[in-house]
Design an enzyme around this catalytic site. Sequence first.
Site, mmCIF file in Angstrom:
data_model
loop_
_atom_site.group_PDB
_atom_site.id
_atom_site.type_symbol
_atom_site.label_atom_id
_atom_site.label_comp_id
_atom_site.label_asym_id
_atom_site.label_seq_id
_atom_site.Cartn_x
_atom_site.Cartn_y
_atom_site.Cartn_z
ATOM 1 N N HIS A 1 49.040 41.405 36.540
ATOM 2 C CA HIS A 1 48.652 42.518 37.400
ATOM 3 C C HIS A 1 48.355 42.019 38.814
ATOM 4 O O HIS A 1 47.841 40.916 38.992
ATOM 5 C CB HIS A 1 47.433 43.237 36.819
ATOM 6 C CG HIS A 1 47.724 43.908 35.517
ATOM 7 N ND1 HIS A 1 46.741 44.298 34.647
ATOM 8 C CD2 HIS A 1 48.902 44.251 34.930
ATOM 9 C CE1 HIS A 1 47.286 44.865 33.586
ATOM 10 N NE2 HIS A 1 48.608 44.840 33.740
ATOM 11 N N GLY B 1 59.101 41.834 41.302
ATOM 12 C CA GLY B 1 59.543 40.493 40.973
ATOM 13 C C GLY B 1 58.338 39.618 40.690
ATOM 14 O O GLY B 1 57.324 40.079 40.166
ATOM 15 N N HIS C 1 55.391 51.894 32.601
ATOM 16 C CA HIS C 1 56.191 50.913 31.867
ATOM 17 C C HIS C 1 56.040 51.037 30.363
ATOM 18 O O HIS C 1 56.991 50.851 29.630
ATOM 19 C CB HIS C 1 55.771 49.485 32.246
ATOM 20 C CG HIS C 1 56.139 49.073 33.613
ATOM 21 N ND1 HIS C 1 55.572 47.980 34.231
ATOM 22 C CD2 HIS C 1 57.004 49.596 34.500
ATOM 23 C CE1 HIS C 1 56.080 47.842 35.435
ATOM 24 N NE2 HIS C 1 56.939 48.816 35.626
ATOM 25 N N ASN C 2 54.831 51.276 29.884
ATOM 26 C CA ASN C 2 54.531 51.248 28.449
ATOM 27 C C ASN C 2 54.045 52.616 28.012
ATOM 28 O O ASN C 2 52.861 52.941 28.162
ATOM 29 C CB ASN C 2 53.440 50.207 28.146
ATOM 30 C CG ASN C 2 53.857 48.788 28.460
ATOM 31 O OD1 ASN C 2 55.015 48.529 28.758
ATOM 32 N ND2 ASN C 2 52.922 47.864 28.378
ATOM 33 N N HIS D 1 62.055 46.860 33.924
ATOM 34 C CA HIS D 1 60.742 47.082 34.545
ATOM 35 C C HIS D 1 60.307 45.922 35.422
ATOM 36 O O HIS D 1 59.287 46.010 36.104
ATOM 37 C CB HIS D 1 59.680 47.348 33.484
ATOM 38 C CG HIS D 1 59.021 46.126 32.912
ATOM 39 N ND1 HIS D 1 59.725 45.096 32.322
ATOM 40 C CD2 HIS D 1 57.709 45.779 32.830
ATOM 41 C CE1 HIS D 1 58.882 44.176 31.906
ATOM 42 N NE2 HIS D 1 57.651 44.550 32.201
ATOM 43 N N HIS E 1 50.198 46.904 40.593
ATOM 44 C CA HIS E 1 50.661 46.847 39.204
ATOM 45 C C HIS E 1 49.460 46.636 38.296
ATOM 46 O O HIS E 1 48.821 45.589 38.334
ATOM 47 C CB HIS E 1 51.649 45.677 39.049
ATOM 48 C CG HIS E 1 52.102 45.434 37.633
ATOM 49 N ND1 HIS E 1 52.403 44.181 37.154
ATOM 50 C CD2 HIS E 1 52.311 46.278 36.603
ATOM 51 C CE1 HIS E 1 52.784 44.263 35.894
ATOM 52 N NE2 HIS E 1 52.723 45.536 35.527
ATOM 53 N N LYS F 1 45.507 38.633 43.299
ATOM 54 C CA LYS F 1 45.514 38.553 41.834
ATOM 55 C C LYS F 1 44.122 38.222 41.327
ATOM 56 O O LYS F 1 43.322 37.626 42.023
ATOM 57 C CB LYS F 1 46.491 37.470 41.345
ATOM 58 C CG LYS F 1 47.949 37.777 41.663
ATOM 59 C CD LYS F 1 48.879 36.780 41.017
ATOM 60 C CE LYS F 1 48.865 36.892 39.523
ATOM 61 N NZ LYS F 1 49.386 38.174 39.034
#
Length: 465
Positions: A205, A363, A326-327, A388, A236, A464
């Site tokens: 993430h 990416g 995505h999920n 994804h 993300h 991050k």
Amino acid sequence: MKRSSIRQISCGLWEIPRSYRSDMRVPARFYASAAMLEQILSDRSLEQLVNVATLPGIVGFALAMPDIHEGYGFPIGGVAAFDLDAGVISPGGIGYDINCGVRLLATRSSIESVREKIPDLAKEIYRQVPSGVGHGNRLTFSLKQLDQILRGGAPRMVEFGYGEPEDLVHIESGGVLDVADSSKVSQHAKQRGCDQLGTLGAGNHFVEIERIDAIFDQEAAGRMGLFEGQIVIQLHTGSRGLGHQIATDYIRVMNRAMQAYGITVPDRELCCVPFHSSEGKEYFSAMSAGANFAWANRQLITWEIRQAWKSVMGGDPLRVVYDIAHNIAKIETHEIDGQRRQLLVHRKGATRAFSGQPVIIPGSMGTASFVLEGAPGSMRESFGSSCHGAGRRMSRTKAKHMVQGSQLRQELEAIGVSVQAGSMQGLAEEAPAAYKDIGEVVGTVVSAGIAKKVAKLVPVGVMKG
């Protein structure tokens, strides 16, 4: 799996036929370039895809994207559609991080006008957006408010003052699944989520400041408000501990319930129940609540990023380009053998890519990300789905052994990427070397006709946990 078990059926599309294993109900298909095959064959992901092809009520084929790699039950990158009456629902086809997804924010600024302030912006975003394993937010919500958020998703956060109604227009499903039922979410899951709204977490993430390096489709870019040199911000994250606990709770329920429904699976990680069973309905309602939590989480992080931008850059507003899951599992209508049918589509490490819809493909640090647009072929070939991300080719443990986080940070800053990270080990886990070539992954889905390239993004700042 041996190379001889696979046949190529079109450009970048491969098939494992039903004859491969007697329990397969449909073929298994996956997208990949020829150069990717060796790496894909090196783990259990294709055997996992074959296992998916054995599940009751599966329609068409079990499918995987070029970022395929080994996961829990389903491979990551997996897509499977099930008949609503004869089919099942499986937490392994959605994942523990329910509605892990990506949001892209656009500024009006070009890199030339803000370049010198990027390090300060990265520091301020890192300060505003809590990140790291287990970290909570200074903003907390009562259980009553949390129930409202689980039912109302991103729109509820806007009602609470964390965003604008215009944001919701550019979120998949408007940022809310109406079938969500907070009463189907355990108290333990809710307690884990109370202080985690507006937080990033760890793992892969991130929040990333990027500049648009290239535009491939001016018309599509214009519709999305994108231009070359523009500064955009990508975030993300997903449903944090709440989503993880929902998955844990219902995997336990389904493992107990399968026998009563006469369901056997080749891998216990594929535990599932009939979609219309009481357990299936309850999980679908809880999963939808987890998805709403994730959209609310990205909405609150957007507010925090806007606060950081205003503090460092001034009043230039940040606009939501798109937010994509995505999920997730969703009821959708697709054409099968010439007939329109409602299906339950599981996407795990895959994104919806309906024709004309923005698709955001992150990416890895120091490499590119891409904005795509769903192409008509996706509706014919992939249940409206695309990849994804780049997809791992190296485990986190191996990456930590091969890469030093501090050295990676120096290398990124040497190429102009400002880095804010709470853990050097966490940074090493997400090193570019741990991932497949994003250009090749994107090139595969473009060549297959399920998406088209719109823009290439390159990082100038990374945050991050």
